[in-house]
Design an enzyme around this catalytic site. Sequence first.
Site: not given
Ligand code: RTP
Ligand code: MG
Length: 148
Positions: A49, A115, A112, A126, A85, A91, A9, A102, A57
């Site tokens: 996303y 991705h 973070n 994707e 992962r 996350t 990112k 991370r 958010f």
């Molecule tokens: P990513 O898709 O970026 O790999 O991250 P992830 O699967 O670990 O988490 P995901 O639930 O898909 O969330 C996507 C991105 O949204 C942001 N986020 N912010 N403020 C919050 O509570 C919150 N929760 C998620 C994070 O930057 C996350 O990577």
């Molecule tokens: Mg995700």
Amino acid sequence: MERTFLMIKPDGVGRNLIGAIVSRIEQKGLKIVGAKLMTVSEELAKTHYGEHSERPFFGELVDFITSGPVFAMVLEGENVVEVGRTLVGKTNPAESAPGTIRGDYGMTVGKNIIHGSDSVASAEKEIALWFKKEELIDYSLVNSSWVY
Ligand code: RTP
Ligand code: MG
């Protein structure tokens, strides 16, 4: 062979972490079949996303991902979605173990570092969204017989 999509990112690129992160991917034994530094349009960010479009958010997330260049990659290997992962970590970087990307480099959930696709189905979607077919290269790694 399974494929996954990883994307460093804007915070990871801005902190000069491309080399350190790519190095971990290579050392783990994953094969890079596509990679590019690119800017992300608002449309691409919103599609990528899309599952989070109703979350509070979402706006910040789209602003962040479009705020500077990202380094997008397609990796290939056995069980590579899960392995990717695991390398990425949880996350929230505060909950990610040391040794994960991370866990070692990140501090806040909104920034973070990287991705990683969360399932084989997401990875397929994707990869098709971020890469053209001709940007993905079929080749053999030197000494790949040692890895798989
Ligand atoms: P990513 O898709 O970026 O790999 O991250 P992830 O699967 O670990 O988490 P995901 O639930 O898909 O969330 C996507 C991105 O949204 C942001 N986020 N912010 N403020 C919050 O509570 C919150 N929760 C998620 C994070 O930057 C996350 O990577
Ligand atoms: Mg995700």
